[in-house]
Design a protein around this motif. Structure first.
Motif, PDB file in Angstrom:
ATOM      1  N   ALA A  36       0.974  -1.098   0.432  1.00 36.56           N
ATOM      2  CA  ALA A  36       0.248   0.005   0.234  1.00 36.56           C
ATOM      3  C   ALA A  36       0.711   1.202   0.126  1.00 36.56           C
ATOM      4  CB  ALA A  36      -0.920  -0.210   1.204  1.00 36.56           C
ATOM      5  N   GLN A  37       0.760   2.143  -0.645  1.00 39.66           N
ATOM      6  CA  GLN A  37       1.687   3.317  -0.557  1.00 39.66           C
ATOM      7  C   GLN A  37       0.016   4.348  -0.633  1.00 39.66           C
ATOM      8  OE1 GLN A  37       5.037   3.778  -1.358  1.00 39.66           O
ATOM      9  NE2 GLN A  37       4.075   1.504  -1.939  1.00 39.66           N
ATOM     10  N   PRO A  38       0.536   5.541   0.560  1.00 36.22           N
ATOM     11  CA  PRO A  38      -0.291   7.155   0.929  1.00 36.22           C
ATOM     12  C   PRO A  38      -0.985   7.649  -0.499  1.00 36.22           C
ATOM     13  CG  PRO A  38       1.537   6.854   1.842  1.00 36.22           C
ATOM     14  CD  PRO A  38       2.118   5.493   0.864  1.00 36.22           C
ATOM     15  N   ALA A  39      -0.030   7.620  -1.574  1.00 33.00           N
ATOM     16  CA  ALA A  39      -1.120   8.175  -2.938  1.00 33.00           C
ATOM     17  C   ALA A  39      -2.384   7.193  -3.269  1.00 33.00           C
ATOM     18  CB  ALA A  39       0.077   7.847  -4.200  1.00 33.00           C
ATOM     19  N   TYR A  40      -2.225   5.895  -2.830  1.00 29.33           N
ATOM     20  CA  TYR A  40      -3.141   5.011  -2.863  1.00 29.33           C
ATOM     21  C   TYR A  40      -4.640   5.528  -2.880  1.00 29.33           C
ATOM     22  CZ  TYR A  40       0.116   1.897  -5.029  1.00 29.33           C
ATOM     23  OH  TYR A  40       0.785   0.819  -5.529  1.00 29.33           O
ATOM     24  N   GLY A  41      -4.505   6.534  -1.434  1.00 31.77           N
ATOM     25  CA  GLY A  41      -5.642   6.949  -0.738  1.00 31.77           C
ATOM     26  C   GLY A  41      -6.657   5.620  -0.377  1.00 31.77           C
ATOM     27  N   LEU A  42      -5.963   4.987  -0.067  1.00 33.18           N
ATOM     28  CA  LEU A  42      -7.206   3.914   0.600  1.00 33.18           C
ATOM     29  C   LEU A  42      -7.420   3.758   2.076  1.00 33.18           C
ATOM     30  CD1 LEU A  42      -5.570   0.676  -1.563  1.00 33.18           C
ATOM     31  CD2 LEU A  42      -8.219   2.008  -1.937  1.00 33.18           C
ATOM     32  N   GLU A  43      -6.438   4.998   2.673  1.00 31.20           N
ATOM     33  CA  GLU A  43      -6.660   5.183   4.542  1.00 31.20           C
ATOM     34  C   GLU A  43      -8.232   5.791   4.342  1.00 31.20           C
ATOM     35  OE1 GLU A  43      -5.039   4.404   7.014  1.00 31.20           O
ATOM     36  OE2 GLU A  43      -3.387   2.945   5.288  1.00 31.20           O
ATOM     37  N   SER A  44      -8.428   6.725   3.337  1.00 35.59           N
ATOM     38  CA  SER A  44      -9.721   6.999   3.522  1.00 35.59           C
ATOM     39  C   SER A  44      -9.966   7.243   1.797  1.00 35.59           C
ATOM     40  CB  SER A  44     -10.164   8.885   3.666  1.00 35.59           C
ATOM     41  OG  SER A  44      -9.321   9.163   5.366  1.00 35.59           O
ATOM     42  N   PRO A  45     -10.890   5.252   1.918  1.00 37.88           N
ATOM     43  CA  PRO A  45     -11.664   5.563   0.528  1.00 37.88           C
ATOM     44  C   PRO A  45     -12.874   6.082   0.211  1.00 37.88           C
ATOM     45  CG  PRO A  45     -11.928   3.585   2.249  1.00 37.88           C
ATOM     46  CD  PRO A  45     -11.371   4.487   2.542  1.00 37.88           C
ATOM     47  N   THR A  46     -12.514   6.128  -1.464  1.00 38.18           N
ATOM     48  CA  THR A  46     -13.610   6.835  -2.123  1.00 38.18           C
ATOM     49  C   THR A  46     -15.519   6.584  -1.869  1.00 38.18           C
ATOM     50  OG1 THR A  46     -11.801   8.122  -3.623  1.00 38.18           O
ATOM     51  CG2 THR A  46     -14.415   8.101  -4.410  1.00 38.18           C
ATOM     52  N   ALA A  47     -15.206   5.127  -1.901  1.00 38.61           N
ATOM     53  CA  ALA A  47     -15.686   4.502  -1.899  1.00 38.61           C
ATOM     54  C   ALA A  47     -15.662   2.687  -0.886  1.00 38.61           C
ATOM     55  CB  ALA A  47     -17.124   3.865  -3.577  1.00 38.61           C
ATOM     56  N   ARG A  48     -15.620   2.059  -0.210  1.00 38.59           N
ATOM     57  CA  ARG A  48     -16.078   0.687   0.066  1.00 38.59           C
ATOM     58  C   ARG A  48     -17.670  -0.183  -0.560  1.00 38.59           C
ATOM     59  NH1 ARG A  48     -13.287  -0.205   4.390  1.00 38.59           N
ATOM     60  NH2 ARG A  48     -13.450   1.891   4.834  1.00 38.59           N
ATOM     61  N   VAL A  49     -17.233  -1.229  -1.412  1.00 35.64           N
ATOM     62  CA  VAL A  49     -17.800  -2.517  -1.732  1.00 35.64           C
ATOM     63  C   VAL A  49     -17.776  -3.113  -0.817  1.00 35.64           C
ATOM     64  CG1 VAL A  49     -18.901  -4.011  -3.480  1.00 35.64           C
ATOM     65  CG2 VAL A  49     -17.910  -1.242  -3.804  1.00 35.64           C
ATOM     66  N   THR A  62     -17.250 -12.928   3.113  1.00 34.74           N
ATOM     67  CA  THR A  62     -17.517 -11.715   3.215  1.00 34.74           C
ATOM     68  C   THR A  62     -16.096 -11.196   3.045  1.00 34.74           C
ATOM     69  OG1 THR A  62     -18.409 -11.381   4.914  1.00 34.74           O
ATOM     70  CG2 THR A  62     -17.399  -9.690   4.634  1.00 34.74           C
ATOM     71  N   ALA A  63     -15.857 -10.513   1.569  1.00 33.18           N
ATOM     72  CA  ALA A  63     -15.233  -9.823   1.056  1.00 33.18           C
ATOM     73  C   ALA A  63     -15.478  -7.676   1.062  1.00 33.18           C
ATOM     74  CB  ALA A  63     -14.502  -9.755  -0.560  1.00 33.18           C
ATOM     75  N   GLU A  64     -14.113  -7.128   1.045  1.00 30.25           N
ATOM     76  CA  GLU A  64     -14.068  -5.976   0.415  1.00 30.25           C
ATOM     77  C   GLU A  64     -13.710  -5.370  -0.164  1.00 30.25           C
ATOM     78  OE1 GLU A  64     -15.320  -2.465   3.706  1.00 30.25           O
ATOM     79  OE2 GLU A  64     -13.235  -3.285   4.067  1.00 30.25           O
ATOM     80  N   LEU A  65     -13.894  -4.722  -0.956  1.00 33.43           N
ATOM     81  CA  LEU A  65     -12.884  -3.981  -2.166  1.00 33.43           C
ATOM     82  C   LEU A  65     -13.380  -2.393  -2.379  1.00 33.43           C
ATOM     83  CD1 LEU A  65     -11.696  -3.613  -5.250  1.00 33.43           C
ATOM     84  CD2 LEU A  65     -14.470  -3.130  -5.771  1.00 33.43           C
ATOM     85  N   LEU A  66     -12.114  -1.386  -2.223  1.00 37.24           N
ATOM     86  CA  LEU A  66     -11.806  -0.476  -1.154  1.00 37.24           C
ATOM     87  C   LEU A  66     -11.449  -0.042  -2.289  1.00 37.24           C
ATOM     88  CD1 LEU A  66      -9.599  -0.547   1.957  1.00 37.24           C
ATOM     89  CD2 LEU A  66     -12.370  -0.304   1.288  1.00 37.24           C
ATOM     90  N   LEU A  95     -15.623   2.396 -12.774  1.00 40.14           N
ATOM     91  CA  LEU A  95     -16.231   2.358 -10.869  1.00 40.14           C
ATOM     92  C   LEU A  95     -16.908   3.573 -10.745  1.00 40.14           C
ATOM     93  CD1 LEU A  95     -13.022   1.479  -9.348  1.00 40.14           C
ATOM     94  CD2 LEU A  95     -14.416   0.668  -9.750  1.00 40.14           C
ATOM     95  N   ASP A  96     -17.614   4.303 -11.923  1.00 44.33           N
ATOM     96  CA  ASP A  96     -17.942   5.712 -11.299  1.00 44.33           C
ATOM     97  C   ASP A  96     -19.268   5.267 -10.882  1.00 44.33           C
ATOM     98  OD1 ASP A  96     -16.375   7.326 -12.240  1.00 44.33           O
ATOM     99  OD2 ASP A  96     -17.459   7.523 -14.563  1.00 44.33           O
ATOM    100  N   ARG A  97     -19.831   4.503 -11.124  1.00 40.35           N
ATOM    101  CA  ARG A  97     -20.798   3.553 -10.467  1.00 40.35           C
ATOM    102  C   ARG A  97     -21.580   3.649  -8.639  1.00 40.35           C
ATOM    103  NH1 ARG A  97     -24.120  -0.482 -14.138  1.00 40.35           N
ATOM    104  NH2 ARG A  97     -24.256   0.830 -15.767  1.00 40.35           N
ATOM    105  N   PHE A  98     -19.818   3.352  -8.356  1.00 40.61           N
ATOM    106  CA  PHE A  98     -20.129   2.880  -6.646  1.00 40.61           C
ATOM    107  C   PHE A  98     -19.253   3.975  -6.239  1.00 40.61           C
ATOM    108  CE2 PHE A  98     -18.344  -1.150  -9.343  1.00 40.61           C
ATOM    109  CZ  PHE A  98     -19.781  -2.081  -8.652  1.00 40.61           C
TER     110      PHE A  98
END
Length: 117
Positions: A36-49, A62-66, A95-98
């Motif tokens: 993981a890199q900070p630039a990926y923005g996964l600490e505060s994801p845009t969306a979580r599925v 259970t699975a999660e897509l960040l 990913l726009d829908r999500f």
């Protein structure tokens, strides 16, 4: 799953089916690696599925897509699944829908009243 439907709200299953179809056909645009890199923005994801599904043995999983940050230079979102050690880029249009849909998008809209003549 939508909880807490008000008495006058009706779930729109077609929009959920559309989302599941999109989810099942996501394609990686570019691998990013296993760290993981900070630039990926996964600490505060845009969306979580979050998904619950049954595996081949019938066990509930259970699975999660960040969905992380959008890279404006290539219009790709950084994405990570709990089912994979890899971080990848996926195209924005996939990913726009999500990212853009809200709870209201999963409710049937009341019929538009027809004006009286």
């Amino acid at each position: 799953q939508i909880g807490d439907l008000a008495e006058d709200e009706v779930f729109n299953a077609n929009n959920l089916t559309s989302m599941l179809t999109t989810l099942s056909s996501l394609n990686m645009a570019e691998p990013l690696g296993k760290e993981a890199q900070p630039a990926y923005g996964l600490e505060s994801p845009t969306a979580r599925v979050q998904l619950e599904y049954k595996d081949d043995a019938g066990d509930l999983k259970t699975a999660e897509l960040l969905i992380g940050a959008l890279d404006p230079s290539n219009s790709y979102y950084a994405v990570h699944s709990t089912e994979s050690p890899y971080y990848v880029y996926i195209a924005k249009y996939s990913l726009d829908r999500f990212v853009e849909r809200t709870r209201a998008d999963f409710l049937q809209q009341p019929p538009t009243p027809t004006p009286a003549p």
